[in-house]
Scaffold this active site. Structure first.
Site, PDB file in Angstrom:
ATOM      1  N   ARG A   1      47.970   9.775  53.238  1.00 16.80           N
ATOM      2  CA  ARG A   1      48.913   8.987  52.441  1.00 16.80           C
ATOM      3  C   ARG A   1      49.368   7.730  53.183  1.00 16.80           C
ATOM      4  O   ARG A   1      49.610   6.694  52.572  1.00 16.80           O
ATOM      5  CB  ARG A   1      50.118   9.832  52.048  1.00 16.80           C
ATOM      6  CG  ARG A   1      49.768  10.789  50.949  1.00 16.80           C
ATOM      7  CD  ARG A   1      50.973  11.501  50.440  1.00 16.80           C
ATOM      8  NE  ARG A   1      50.688  12.113  49.151  1.00 16.80           N
ATOM      9  CZ  ARG A   1      51.454  13.013  48.559  1.00 16.80           C
ATOM     10  NH1 ARG A   1      52.582  13.392  49.141  1.00 16.80           N
ATOM     11  NH2 ARG A   1      51.123  13.504  47.393  1.00 16.80           N
TER      12      ARG A   1
ATOM     13  N   LYS B   1      49.296  28.199  35.766  1.00 17.10           N
ATOM     14  CA  LYS B   1      49.771  28.529  34.417  1.00 17.10           C
ATOM     15  C   LYS B   1      49.322  27.548  33.345  1.00 17.10           C
ATOM     16  O   LYS B   1      49.127  26.365  33.627  1.00 17.10           O
ATOM     17  CB  LYS B   1      51.299  28.532  34.420  1.00 17.10           C
ATOM     18  CG  LYS B   1      51.874  29.626  35.268  1.00 17.10           C
ATOM     19  CD  LYS B   1      53.369  29.512  35.255  1.00 17.10           C
ATOM     20  CE  LYS B   1      54.004  30.659  36.008  1.00 17.10           C
ATOM     21  NZ  LYS B   1      55.436  30.439  36.150  1.00 17.10           N
TER      22      LYS B   1
ATOM     23  N   GLY C   1      47.322  16.892  44.691  1.00 13.27           N
ATOM     24  CA  GLY C   1      47.935  18.208  44.906  1.00 13.27           C
ATOM     25  C   GLY C   1      46.953  19.239  45.409  1.00 13.27           C
ATOM     26  O   GLY C   1      46.151  18.982  46.297  1.00 13.27           O
TER      27      GLY C   1
ATOM     28  N   GLY D   1      51.498  15.519  40.807  1.00 16.39           N
ATOM     29  CA  GLY D   1      52.361  15.434  39.621  1.00 16.39           C
ATOM     30  C   GLY D   1      52.119  14.152  38.838  1.00 16.39           C
ATOM     31  O   GLY D   1      52.039  14.163  37.603  1.00 16.39           O
TER      32      GLY D   1
HETATM   33  P1  AMP Z   1      49.033  24.594  39.808  1.00 12.38           P
HETATM   34  O1  AMP Z   1      50.169  24.142  40.682  1.00 12.38           O
HETATM   35  O2  AMP Z   1      49.438  25.019  38.450  1.00 12.38           O
HETATM   36  O3  AMP Z   1      47.861  23.625  39.833  1.00 12.38           O
HETATM   37  O4  AMP Z   1      48.508  25.929  40.460  1.00 12.38           O
HETATM   38  C1  AMP Z   1      47.940  26.005  41.723  1.00 12.38           C
HETATM   39  C2  AMP Z   1      48.108  27.415  42.189  1.00 12.38           C
HETATM   40  O5  AMP Z   1      47.490  28.285  41.266  1.00 12.38           O
HETATM   41  C3  AMP Z   1      47.481  27.694  43.519  1.00 12.38           C
HETATM   42  O6  AMP Z   1      48.516  27.899  44.453  1.00 12.38           O
HETATM   43  C4  AMP Z   1      46.673  28.957  43.290  1.00 12.38           C
HETATM   44  O7  AMP Z   1      46.887  29.935  44.278  1.00 12.38           O
HETATM   45  C5  AMP Z   1      47.203  29.462  41.962  1.00 12.38           C
HETATM   46  N1  AMP Z   1      46.216  30.262  41.236  1.00 12.38           N
HETATM   47  C6  AMP Z   1      44.949  29.934  40.953  1.00 12.38           C
HETATM   48  N2  AMP Z   1      44.322  30.939  40.328  1.00 12.38           N
HETATM   49  C7  AMP Z   1      45.206  31.951  40.199  1.00 12.38           C
HETATM   50  C8  AMP Z   1      45.142  33.259  39.639  1.00 12.38           C
HETATM   51  N3  AMP Z   1      44.019  33.738  39.076  1.00 12.38           N
HETATM   52  N4  AMP Z   1      46.251  34.020  39.674  1.00 12.38           N
HETATM   53  C9  AMP Z   1      47.380  33.541  40.240  1.00 12.38           C
HETATM   54  N5  AMP Z   1      47.504  32.316  40.792  1.00 12.38           N
HETATM   55  C10 AMP Z   1      46.425  31.510  40.759  1.00 12.38           C
END
Ligand code: AMP
Length: 397
Positions: A37, A201, A354, A377
């Protein structure tokens, strides 16, 4: 969308305030563990120095929540800047206190001053007008080069722009590059255009999915969010991550994909674990046979093969969100295999910041992608089709 260009500013011998994103990761000894960065902002800083400007740099680091917390001091960043710019960088003891104001006032052409952590000031995250005014009073020009925080309406990002007219503010090279890149990819991609969307999610990426659907030819779903879709399709997903309140939305997305002719891919097998632990017992199972109480923590080998097939003819790939819990080695394989495949392809590959940027770096493929965004983000909000608050006031009329 065209942004006010730093090259159109009459910067010679002037004092310029550059909002940077120096929010870099540090280890327990306050050593900077990844300075990308900082390096990304060097082009803009050097351009101003070449114009014989006096340069005031400002950034936040971590979340000191409006208080002076020693471990969030920007002193290590000042040292790294010293090294990268090959010139002295003076650090102020505060943000808009006596020391910062005096040092900013005395700053001469060719000198660089770094203010202390902007978030030592409680007003920063509240977009406090007084704070914006004080920051703006330090310089004649304002440049925003902090893509990673441009989705935040903060004093040094949004509020401050109101104190400069269009001849006295602009986007820096990094910010311009990020905005142009995402704009071009989303509005005018070389087809077939695929989005790989993962992460924890559905809720975090729902708007991005809805916005991307009419623009892409294919969508590949991975990560925890896949299970909400699989559950809606009637599968028993065991104890995998699920958002029951979004089952209806998941159906709508799948219906919309069908209506638009978008190929919508879901995992056909998963790495299931008995516990959410790095050394848990694991099994490779089809999506139809996830054992009760077990959770799917990565896409399985058949899914990797399937996704490779689907990605084979793609010319543009946009990737946001890991395929599994990549932080644990056992559940990193799906993401790593997809990263390798995408990196080897001849497609234009754009990685949202991220976690996805982190995982691509971890597997040593950072240099192989066409573009890796510096902001997680912020890049997600661009995918959602939003105009970022820090960019809104920098759009050319
Ligand atoms: P996000 O911030 O929504 O992009 O999510 C990233 C996070 O999703 C990472 O820290 C991963 O560990 C988590 N992740 C990815 N796949 C899974 C899964 N099958 N179950 C739970 N967490 C997950």
């Amino acid at each position: 969308m065209e942004l006010l260009n730093i090259k159109d500013l009459d910067l010679e011998n002037k004092k310029v305030f550059i909002r940077c994103d120096f929010n870099v990761p540090m280890d327990e000894h306050s050593n900077i563990s990844d300075d990308r960065r900082i390096r990304s902002a060097i082009a803009t800083i050097n351009y101003c120095l070449d114009q014989k400007c006096a340069v005031i740099l400002a950034s936040h680091l971590g979340r000191p929540k409006g208080e002076v917390v020693e471990k969030f001091s920007l002193a290590p960043v000042a040292r790294r800047l010293n090294h990268l710019l090959k010139r002295d960088v003076v650090i102020a003891k505060d943000v808009v206190g006596e020391d910062a104001i005096a040092k900013a006032k005395a700053l001469k052409s060719g000198e660089v001053l770094l203010l202390e952590n902007l978030r030592y000031e409680p007003g920063e995250t509240n977009n406090d007008e007084e704070l914006s005014k004080k920051l703006a009073s330090m310089a004649e020009y304002y440049v925003n080069d902090a893509f990673g925080v441009s989705h935040r309406a903060h004093s040094s990002v949004e509020g401050i722009t109101k104190f400069f007219d269009n001849k006295h503010k602009a986007a820096g090279f990094l910010l311009s590059k990020e905005i142009q890149f995402f704009g071009k990819i989303i509005e005018n991609p070389v087809r077939p255009f695929a989005a790989i969307v993962g992460g924890s999610k559905v809720s975090g990426k729902l708007e991005a999915l809805v916005n991307l659907l009419p623009k892409v030819d294919k969508i590949f779903i991975g990560g925890g969010m896949a299970f909400t879709f699989l559950k809606q399709l009637g599968y028993d997903i065991g104890a995998s991550l699920v958002e029951d309140d979004l089952l209806g939305e998941a159906q709508k997305i799948m219906d919309e994909a069908k209506k638009l002719g978008v190929k919508f891919y879901l995992p056909v097998d998963v790495i299931a674990a008995e516990k959410f632990e790095a050394d848990s017992v694991i099994k490779i199972v089809t999506a139809q046979e996830i054992p009760h109480e077990w959770m799917g923590l990565d896409i399985g080998p058949a899914t990797v093969r399937l996704y490779r097939e689907g990605l084979n003819d793609v010319q543009t790939v946009l990737w946001n969100g890991p395929m599994g819990v990549y932080e644990m080695d056992r559940f990193a394989r799906g993401s790593s295999k997809i990263a390798n495949f995408v990196a080897d392809s001849y497609a234009t590959t754009v990685v949202g910041g991220g976690d996805t940027a982190d995982l691509v770096q971890r597997v040593g493929l950072g240099e192989e992608m066409t573009f890796i965004s510096t902001g997680g983000g912020a890049s997600l909000e661009l995918l959602e089709g939003k105009v970022l608050p820090g960019v809104a006031q920098l759009i050319k009329e």
